[in-house]
Motif scaffolding. Structure first.
Motif, PDB file in Angstrom:
ATOM      1  N   GLY A  38       0.812  -1.208   0.000  1.00  8.61           N
ATOM      2  CA  GLY A  38       0.000   0.000   0.000  1.00  8.61           C
ATOM      3  C   GLY A  38       0.843   1.255   0.000  1.00  8.61           C
ATOM      4  O   GLY A  38       0.525   2.241  -0.676  1.00  8.61           O
ATOM      5  N   ALA A  39       1.950   1.238   0.744  1.00 10.89           N
ATOM      6  CA  ALA A  39       2.812   2.418   0.809  1.00 10.89           C
ATOM      7  C   ALA A  39       3.552   2.646  -0.499  1.00 10.89           C
ATOM      8  O   ALA A  39       3.598   3.760  -1.030  1.00 10.89           O
ATOM      9  CB  ALA A  39       3.809   2.261   1.957  1.00 10.89           C
ATOM     10  N   LEU A  40       4.147   1.578  -1.036  1.00 13.58           N
ATOM     11  CA  LEU A  40       4.931   1.710  -2.262  1.00 13.58           C
ATOM     12  C   LEU A  40       4.082   2.233  -3.418  1.00 13.58           C
ATOM     13  O   LEU A  40       4.517   3.082  -4.194  1.00 13.58           O
ATOM     14  CB  LEU A  40       5.547   0.360  -2.640  1.00 13.58           C
ATOM     15  CG  LEU A  40       6.705  -0.129  -1.770  1.00 13.58           C
ATOM     16  CD1 LEU A  40       7.042  -1.578  -2.105  1.00 13.58           C
ATOM     17  CD2 LEU A  40       7.942   0.744  -1.962  1.00 13.58           C
ATOM     18  N   SER A  41       2.850   1.697  -3.541  1.00 13.39           N
ATOM     19  CA  SER A  41       1.998   2.091  -4.658  1.00 13.39           C
ATOM     20  C   SER A  41       1.660   3.577  -4.592  1.00 13.39           C
ATOM     21  O   SER A  41       1.673   4.276  -5.612  1.00 13.39           O
ATOM     22  CB  SER A  41       0.718   1.255  -4.667  1.00 13.39           C
ATOM     23  OG  SER A  41      -0.015   1.434  -3.470  1.00 13.39           O
ATOM     24  N   THR A  42       1.369   4.073  -3.403  1.00 16.16           N
ATOM     25  CA  THR A  42       0.999   5.485  -3.262  1.00 16.16           C
ATOM     26  C   THR A  42       2.189   6.400  -3.491  1.00 16.16           C
ATOM     27  O   THR A  42       2.095   7.410  -4.193  1.00 16.16           O
ATOM     28  CB  THR A  42       0.402   5.745  -1.874  1.00 16.16           C
ATOM     29  OG1 THR A  42      -0.732   4.909  -1.697  1.00 16.16           O
ATOM     30  CG2 THR A  42       0.001   7.196  -1.714  1.00 16.16           C
TER      31      THR A  42
END
Length: 601
Positions: free
Chosen positions: A327-331
């Motif tokens: 979730g963090a990487l994608s954002t």
């Protein structure tokens, strides 16, 4: 998962199609529906949602689930009211629209506001999974932050938009898998879904709807559905990161399909995470980890639950960590790419180097991605002071996204609005929203505004230091309770879910008032592509549109025997899409999917 993301970046950076600026920022406008739909989900349903939503439900109740119904308003509006404008204009920067509709000053205002908004949001998104990993493994928070930031910088800078989209697709699958597994396993361990619901009913957490019309009430049907609409349309209607994704697709219909798939995916993820909060409460109903001192923040509740649920199974907590990191990487990767596009298009090309070559533009984009990745790393130290990650993230989008939404809405829905009105309205709205937001923070720190959390218990705790901990807390806070902090200013009590709506309507009202004073825009001079299609649907009932040009026909593509001339300005195939050599047909045309065929991808 970090390694796979890095490998995808290497593949597209070193072995994929040679990257020019369009390829790096827009994926050559050659993407298909699935990866973009997954990326739309992942971009703003990050670790904020995975950690913040269960914490929200645990502390305040299940009513937060109602925000899912705002998605059913947001996606049609984004698909048919906002997206067609960007598609018809074929902009790389969404804020180029503001210059075409108003002037360059309004464009720069919007761009600068977006840069501030996205930079702060990315910092929160990086801090949240680092906090989760620290709770689950004891791994140092700042080492985790470094891993997330620098892996993200690596594959985004190297692989560009295609690497971002395909890693987003992978990360979305991991995110869903990890959350579903953890929550289902936790519910089964507690006796099943019925038992979880029963426990939450008894505690008052299973309230489905609160009809309270008071705008100061934090979460009600009105704040979550109507206020939620304005919060999320700022993201899916006019946010640069999402507009870039829409325009990276091969056809207009693919973009609309991606938004509808995204709507279903968002709703499922929201309901899953909300129910996860109920499962967490059922687990700790007689021993609240916050009051007992096991965790210090509500955002640490779900990672603790994961360790208690899966800790005995070697490797399974890592599945959860992978989901949070996904979730963090994608954002962050989405944000870095979109910020690079904004600075390149709105400041470098327009202001500093208007004749910048394509190769230089590509390398500048890479350098900007690197810069914003490093900036995100630095701003993490600010993010850890913001408290609850969910409300902090949505507050930022309300305070900053609301005025941005107002600028675009003023331009698209009010043909008479002029540039002076837009600029003044934007400044006034930003000032008002920051006054309310900062005022709320000050009033909260003074004790004038408190959040009414649902009751918890520590009667079942088995810790030796509970008594001393509670005694210490009671002694330290008692003198402050005796002092009356007073009442806060009325606007400071406004629910943060109304921030976007307030900011948006402030721009519209002030912008139109200034327009009336300074002179209304001559609608006959407007490029009709700058207006929402809704204006043309209802133009016969809207006064003051005499002289407004007709919107060009949408289907001016040359379609012959299933072939589409991609050079047509407004065809169903994205005008910027260039087929590979293997897709070329005879006569210089490109054989590609018709509109009907594209809907199946």
């Amino acid at each position: 998962m970090l390694l796979v993301s890095a490998v995808i970046g290497i593949f597209y950076g070193c072995f994929g199609k040679k990257q020019d600026t369009k390829e790096f920022l827009m994926a050559g406008k050659s993407m298909t529906t699935f990866p973009v739909a997954m990326s739309l989900i992942a971009s703003f349903m990050s670790a904020i949602t995975l950690l913040g939503t269960p914490s929200e439900v645990y502390q305040f109740g299940f009513s937060y689930w109602l925000i899912g119904f705002s998605y059913f308003l947001v996606m049609p509006a984004a698909s048919y009211l906002y997206f067609p404008v960007f598609y018809n204009l074929q902009v790389t920067s969404a804020y180029e629209y503001l210059e075409r509709r108003f002037n360059r000053a309004v464009r720069w205002l919007g761009s600068l506001v977006f840069i501030v908004q996205m930079s702060l949001y990315m910092a929160i998104v990086v801090y949240a999974p680092a906090l989760a990993l620290a709770q689950v493994t004891g791994f140092n928070v700042y080492i985790s932050v470094s891993l997330i930031c620098f892996v993200c910088i690596f594959y985004t800078t190297l692989g560009g938009m295609k690497a971002v989209l395909w890693t987003d697709a992978l990360q979305t699958v991991i995110m869903y898998t990890s959350m579903m597994f953890v929550i289902i396993k936790g519910a089964v361990d507690l006796g099943g879904f019925n038992e979880v619901w029963r426990v939450n009913m008894e505690s008052g957490r299973a309230q489905l709807i609160d009809w309270d019309p008071n705008p100061a009430t934090r979460h009600t049907f009105w704040t979550l559905v109507i206020g939620g609409y304005f919060t999320w349309i700022t993201i899916y209607g006019v946010n640069q990161a999402q507009v870039q994704r829409y325009l990276s697709l091969q056809t207009k219909q693919m973009a609309i399909n991606a938004l509808w798939i995204n709507m279903v995916g968002l709703f499922i993820l929201m309901i899953t995470c909300a129910f996860g909060g109920m499962v967490v409460y059922a687990r700790y109903m007689d021993c609240d980890p916050i009051r007992s001192g096991v965790v210090s923040k509500g955002d640490q509740l779900f990672p603790l639950f994961v360790m208690d649920t899966l800790g005995e199974f070697r490797g399974l907590p890592g599945l959860f960590v992978a989901g949070i990191f996904s979730g963090a990487l994608s954002t962050v990767s989405s944000g870095m790419n979109s910020l690079a596009a904004i600075v390149l298009e709105d400041f470098v090309k327009v202001g500093c180097f208007p004749n910048l070559s394509d190769e230089a533009g590509t390398w500048t984009s890479r350098g900007l991605s690197l810069f914003f990745g490093l900036l995100t790393f630095g701003l993490v130290f600010v993010a850890e002071q913001l408290g609850n990650v969910l409300s902090a993230a949505l507050s930022i989008f309300g305070m900053v996204g609301g005025p941005l939404l107002g600028l675009f809405t003023l331009g698209m829905f009010f043909p008479w609005a002029n540039a002076i009105g837009a600029f003044v309205g934007g400044i006034v709205s930003l000032g008002l929203m920051f006054w309310i937001g900062v005022g709320y923070q000050i009033a909260s720190s003074l004790g004038q505004i408190t959040l009414n959390r649902l009751p918890t218990s520590i009667e079942g705790c088995d810790f030796l230091n509970i008594t001393s901990t509670v005694a210490t807390i009671t002694t330290s806070v008692a003198p402050e309770i005796l002092e009356d902090p007073g009442e806060p200013f009325g606007l400071y009590k406004l629910s943060y879910m109304w921030y976007s709506a307030t900011g948006c309507f402030t721009v519209i009202v002030v912008g139109m008032l200034v327009t009336l004073v300074t002179g209304m825009n001559d609608v006959s001079t407007l490029d009709p592509r700058c207006l929402t299609p809704a204006i043309f649907w209802f133009r016969r009932w809207i006064p003051g549109l005499t002289g407004l040009k007709e919107l060009p026909e949408e289907d001016k593509s040359t379609i012959q025997k299933g072939s589409i001339d991609i050079t047509a300005p407004n065809g169903n195939v994205n005008p910027g899409y260039e087929a590979d050599a293997g897709e070329k047909g005879q006569g210089g045309q490109f054989r590609y999917f018709t509109e009907k065929e594209s809907t199946g991808l």
